[in-house]
Design a protein around this motif. Structure first.
Motif, PDB file in Angstrom:
ATOM      1  N   MET A 176     -17.813   1.358 -19.386  1.00  0.00           N
ATOM      2  CA  MET A 176     -19.060   0.867 -18.433  1.00  0.00           C
ATOM      3  C   MET A 176     -18.981   0.190 -18.061  1.00  0.00           C
ATOM      4  SD  MET A 176     -22.912   1.293 -19.503  1.00  0.00           S
ATOM      5  CE  MET A 176     -22.706   2.500 -18.425  1.00  0.00           C
ATOM      6  N   ALA A 177     -18.811  -1.281 -18.672  1.00  0.00           N
ATOM      7  CA  ALA A 177     -18.416  -2.568 -17.653  1.00  0.00           C
ATOM      8  C   ALA A 177     -17.666  -2.544 -16.063  1.00  0.00           C
ATOM      9  CB  ALA A 177     -17.604  -4.360 -18.405  1.00  0.00           C
ATOM     10  N   ILE A 178     -15.967  -2.202 -16.783  1.00  0.00           N
ATOM     11  CA  ILE A 178     -15.237  -1.901 -15.433  1.00  0.00           C
ATOM     12  C   ILE A 178     -15.867  -1.012 -14.428  1.00  0.00           C
ATOM     13  CG2 ILE A 178     -13.450  -0.795 -15.112  1.00  0.00           C
ATOM     14  CD1 ILE A 178     -12.403  -1.482 -17.644  1.00  0.00           C
ATOM     15  N   SER A 179     -16.175  -0.220 -14.965  1.00  0.00           N
ATOM     16  CA  SER A 179     -17.844   1.218 -13.937  1.00  0.00           C
ATOM     17  C   SER A 179     -17.939   0.047 -13.041  1.00  0.00           C
ATOM     18  CB  SER A 179     -17.485   2.038 -14.873  1.00  0.00           C
ATOM     19  OG  SER A 179     -19.214   3.006 -13.752  1.00  0.00           O
ATOM     20  N   ILE A 180     -18.710  -0.430 -13.623  1.00  0.00           N
ATOM     21  CA  ILE A 180     -20.399  -1.033 -13.192  1.00  0.00           C
ATOM     22  C   ILE A 180     -19.785  -2.491 -12.306  1.00  0.00           C
ATOM     23  CG2 ILE A 180     -22.326  -2.835 -13.627  1.00  0.00           C
ATOM     24  CD1 ILE A 180     -22.845  -2.088 -16.158  1.00  0.00           C
ATOM     25  N   VAL A 181     -18.403  -2.993 -12.358  1.00  0.00           N
ATOM     26  CA  VAL A 181     -18.181  -3.879 -11.359  1.00  0.00           C
ATOM     27  C   VAL A 181     -17.606  -2.984  -9.976  1.00  0.00           C
ATOM     28  CG1 VAL A 181     -15.762  -5.527 -11.195  1.00  0.00           C
ATOM     29  CG2 VAL A 181     -17.537  -5.363 -13.286  1.00  0.00           C
ATOM     30  N   ILE A 182     -16.476  -2.194 -10.433  1.00  0.00           N
ATOM     31  CA  ILE A 182     -16.729  -0.943  -9.587  1.00  0.00           C
ATOM     32  C   ILE A 182     -16.991  -0.482  -8.827  1.00  0.00           C
ATOM     33  CG2 ILE A 182     -14.614   1.010  -9.181  1.00  0.00           C
ATOM     34  CD1 ILE A 182     -13.546   0.749 -11.232  1.00  0.00           C
ATOM     35  N   GLY A 183     -18.409   0.342  -9.523  1.00  0.00           N
ATOM     36  CA  GLY A 183     -19.266   0.313  -8.718  1.00  0.00           C
ATOM     37  C   GLY A 183     -20.017  -0.473  -7.573  1.00  0.00           C
ATOM     38  N   VAL A 184     -20.136  -1.610  -8.024  1.00  0.00           N
ATOM     39  CA  VAL A 184     -21.186  -2.668  -7.309  1.00  0.00           C
ATOM     40  C   VAL A 184     -19.765  -3.504  -7.096  1.00  0.00           C
ATOM     41  CG1 VAL A 184     -21.636  -5.464  -7.513  1.00  0.00           C
ATOM     42  CG2 VAL A 184     -22.484  -3.404  -9.425  1.00  0.00           C
ATOM     43  N   PHE A 185     -18.184  -3.518  -6.209  1.00  0.00           N
ATOM     44  CA  PHE A 185     -17.701  -3.816  -5.706  1.00  0.00           C
ATOM     45  C   PHE A 185     -16.952  -2.827  -4.443  1.00  0.00           C
ATOM     46  CE2 PHE A 185     -12.921  -3.701  -4.581  1.00  0.00           C
ATOM     47  CZ  PHE A 185     -12.905  -4.927  -3.643  1.00  0.00           C
ATOM     48  N   THR A 186     -17.473  -1.157  -5.097  1.00  0.00           N
ATOM     49  CA  THR A 186     -17.384   0.023  -3.526  1.00  0.00           C
ATOM     50  C   THR A 186     -18.226   0.608  -3.170  1.00  0.00           C
ATOM     51  OG1 THR A 186     -17.467   1.318  -5.778  1.00  0.00           O
ATOM     52  CG2 THR A 186     -14.412   0.273  -5.556  1.00  0.00           C
ATOM     53  N   THR A 187     -18.926   0.018  -3.245  1.00  0.00           N
ATOM     54  CA  THR A 187     -20.348   0.775  -2.816  1.00  0.00           C
ATOM     55  C   THR A 187     -20.649   0.492  -1.699  1.00  0.00           C
ATOM     56  OG1 THR A 187     -21.558   1.416  -5.179  1.00  0.00           O
ATOM     57  CG2 THR A 187     -22.927   1.437  -3.088  1.00  0.00           C
ATOM     58  N   PRO A 188     -20.519  -1.145  -1.373  1.00  0.00           N
ATOM     59  CA  PRO A 188     -20.946  -1.395  -0.181  1.00  0.00           C
ATOM     60  C   PRO A 188     -19.513  -0.809   1.137  1.00  0.00           C
ATOM     61  CG  PRO A 188     -21.852  -3.134  -1.531  1.00  0.00           C
ATOM     62  CD  PRO A 188     -20.757  -2.383  -2.835  1.00  0.00           C
ATOM     63  N   LEU A 189     -18.566  -0.817   0.363  1.00  0.00           N
ATOM     64  CA  LEU A 189     -17.360  -0.484   1.232  1.00  0.00           C
ATOM     65  C   LEU A 189     -17.384   0.796   0.964  1.00  0.00           C
ATOM     66  CD1 LEU A 189     -14.259  -2.619  -0.966  1.00  0.00           C
ATOM     67  CD2 LEU A 189     -15.657  -2.499   0.745  1.00  0.00           C
ATOM     68  N   ILE A 190     -18.090   1.934   0.453  1.00  0.00           N
ATOM     69  CA  ILE A 190     -18.460   3.240   0.830  1.00  0.00           C
ATOM     70  C   ILE A 190     -19.163   2.971   2.369  1.00  0.00           C
ATOM     71  CG2 ILE A 190     -18.851   5.476   0.218  1.00  0.00           C
ATOM     72  CD1 ILE A 190     -17.514   4.242  -2.574  1.00  0.00           C
ATOM     73  N   ILE A 191     -19.773   2.766   1.709  1.00  0.00           N
ATOM     74  CA  ILE A 191     -21.124   2.644   2.785  1.00  0.00           C
ATOM     75  C   ILE A 191     -20.899   1.991   3.990  1.00  0.00           C
ATOM     76  CG2 ILE A 191     -23.857   1.709   3.566  1.00  0.00           C
ATOM     77  CD1 ILE A 191     -24.499   1.309   0.465  1.00  0.00           C
ATOM     78  N   ASN A 192     -19.843   1.211   3.969  1.00  0.00           N
ATOM     79  CA  ASN A 192     -19.345   0.368   5.755  1.00  0.00           C
ATOM     80  C   ASN A 192     -18.368   1.419   6.012  1.00  0.00           C
ATOM     81  OD1 ASN A 192     -20.114  -1.522   5.360  1.00  0.00           O
ATOM     82  ND2 ASN A 192     -20.099  -2.759   4.061  1.00  0.00           N
ATOM     83  N   ALA A 193     -17.748   2.250   5.041  1.00  0.00           N
ATOM     84  CA  ALA A 193     -17.062   3.126   5.687  1.00  0.00           C
ATOM     85  C   ALA A 193     -17.429   3.852   6.224  1.00  0.00           C
ATOM     86  CB  ALA A 193     -15.502   3.188   4.788  1.00  0.00           C
ATOM     87  N   LEU A 194     -18.053   5.003   4.971  1.00  0.00           N
ATOM     88  CA  LEU A 194     -18.218   6.813   5.753  1.00  0.00           C
ATOM     89  C   LEU A 194     -19.836   5.896   6.115  1.00  0.00           C
ATOM     90  CD1 LEU A 194     -18.774   8.389   2.357  1.00  0.00           C
ATOM     91  CD2 LEU A 194     -16.807   7.915   4.061  1.00  0.00           C
ATOM     92  N   GLY A 195     -20.726   4.758   6.410  1.00  0.00           N
ATOM     93  CA  GLY A 195     -22.255   5.011   7.500  1.00  0.00           C
ATOM     94  C   GLY A 195     -22.895   5.500   6.355  1.00  0.00           C
ATOM     95  N   SER A 196     -23.699   5.004   6.887  1.00  0.00           N
ATOM     96  CA  SER A 196     -25.034   5.299   6.153  1.00  0.00           C
ATOM     97  C   SER A 196     -25.272   7.070   5.641  1.00  0.00           C
ATOM     98  CB  SER A 196     -26.594   4.485   6.654  1.00  0.00           C
ATOM     99  OG  SER A 196     -27.970   4.609   5.244  1.00  0.00           O
TER     100      SER A 196
END
Length: 390
Positions: A19-39
């Motif tokens: 869970m800790a790793i998942s939260i860190v990964i989620g927080v780190f990758t979510t902006p990357l995914i939004i920027n890469a895919l677009g809103s």
């Protein structure tokens, strides 16, 4: 008993690490995914992920049913009955997968009418990822029974280890996709591959290590009635869960556009990280609840164990609520930007209101083990439907 306690302790540690790793990964990758895919594309990805999550209702509560029955068969050394039971469950899952494919095909033909707020480009993306998501669901529903079997045998260390490895592999693949060819289609295709791989690993573990076997036999209507008599109320609880977490995204997707879906989904995602601190440990106590239910004096023992777990969950979650209340708004602005400020309000409301239910999570497992979930199911599903209408 010591082996079981060790499985729970080590499994809990692995769950919290995951869970800790998942939260860190989620927080780190979510902006990357939004920027890469677009809103816009990210909103489509989230929206149709929610639609498929709604179709997971076709599990019909069978995973919990598997845990309950196998826990009891193992406690009573009724191996032959267990084999007959698993055969019936397998046949039911085959029928469910065929039904999911049929419903998925119908929805695919009508996506434009169901989600009229989507632009033509968004609809093209939706059609591509929807096919993969439906196929993935049709495979993962029956495949999930092997994870349920391993949980019923209380092999939490292996199951949690697989989840952790899968999370790390998925993150590596996701970063590669975002770097070289970012698209929602490739992300869902990657998830399909990992789903199939995980099912093969869990099947091999159940077959070779746990010696789980099936007996192909004539279908017993009596056993089917017993299975669905138990799983039916669990199914209603699953409907409640889906309405609670997914209906908002689907309604916003049909009325307000993909940006609103993105904002709401991010708030729910953070709230689910928070609730996961409780549900990771609660999931490992379902077999224990079933074992307690078959013992004399089970009522007092259930209350004692339930109180301990409730205190433990409160101790974990209250500091999270306090910290997010004071620092969450600033975190959201730094993490996503001021245009996502409503994520804070969505998250904090869910955190506060969901705390009592999470604290009572073990007692819900006790109700399931004793086949006393009817009133709870009716109350929750009624309130969820009323909330969805509002």
């Amino acid at each position: 008993m010591n082996i079981t306690n060790n499985q729970i302790k080590i499994g809990a540690i692995l769950s919290y690490i995951t869970m800790a790793i998942s939260i860190v990964i989620g927080v780190f990758t979510t902006p990357l995914i939004i920027n890469a895919l677009g809103s816009s594309e990210y909103g489509v990805y989230v929206l149709f992920g929610s639609l498929i999550a709604t179709l997971t209702l076709f599990d019909l509560g069978l995973n919990n049913t598997i845990v309950r029955y196998i826990s009891r068969y193992q406690a009573d050394k009724q191996i032959t009955k267990q084999k007959y039971f698993l055969t019936h469950i397998t046949l039911v899952y085959i029928l469910i997968s065929l039904l999911v494919l049929g419903i998925g095909f119908y929805l695919y033909l009508n996506l434009g009418e169901l989600f009229s707020s989507l632009t033509s480009n968004e609809l093209i993306i939706a059609e591509k990822i929807f096919v993969i998501l439906v196929v993935s669901l049709a495979i993962s529903l029956p495949g999930g029974m092997y994870t349920a079997i391993a949980n019923a045998y209380e092999r939490f260390v292996f199951v949690r280890s697989i989840n952790l490895v899968k999370l790390l592999i998925r993150t590596i693949f996701l970063l590669l996709i975002l770097k070289f060819d970012a698209s929602a289609y490739l992300i869902v295709l990657m998830d399909l591959f990992l789903t199939i791989l995980t099912i093969f690993i869990m099947f091999g573990y159940c077959y070779r290590r746990l010696k789980v076997r099936f007996i192909w036999c004539v279908i017993s209507p009596k056993l089917l009635r017993e299975i669905f008599g138990y799983s039916g109320w669990i199914f209603l609880l699953a409907i409640y869960q889906q309405i609670q977490w997914e209906s908002g995204k689907l309604i916003l997707g049909n009325t307000s556009g993909t940006h609103s879906v993105t904002v709401y989904a991010l708030g729910v995602m953070l709230a689910l990280y928070y609730s996961g601190l409780a549900t990771t440990i609660l999931g490992m106590y379902l077999p224990k609840a079933n074992q307690i239910a078959s013992q004399e004096g089970s009522k007092n023992l259930s209350m004692d164990v339930g109180k301990q777990i409730s205190d433990y969950i409160f101790t974990i979650l209250l500091p999270v609520i306090i910290a997010f209340y004071f620092f969450g708004e600033e975190f959201i602005n730094l993490w996503l930007g001021p245009e996502f400020e409503n994520v804070y309000f969505i998250t904090i409301v869910i955190m506060v209101l969901y705390l009592p239910a999470l604290m009572q999570g073990f007692m819900s497992s006790v109700l399931e083990a004793n086949k006393k979930v009817a009133i709870k199911s009716i109350i929750l599903i009624s309130s969820a439907i009323f909330g969805m209408i509002l």
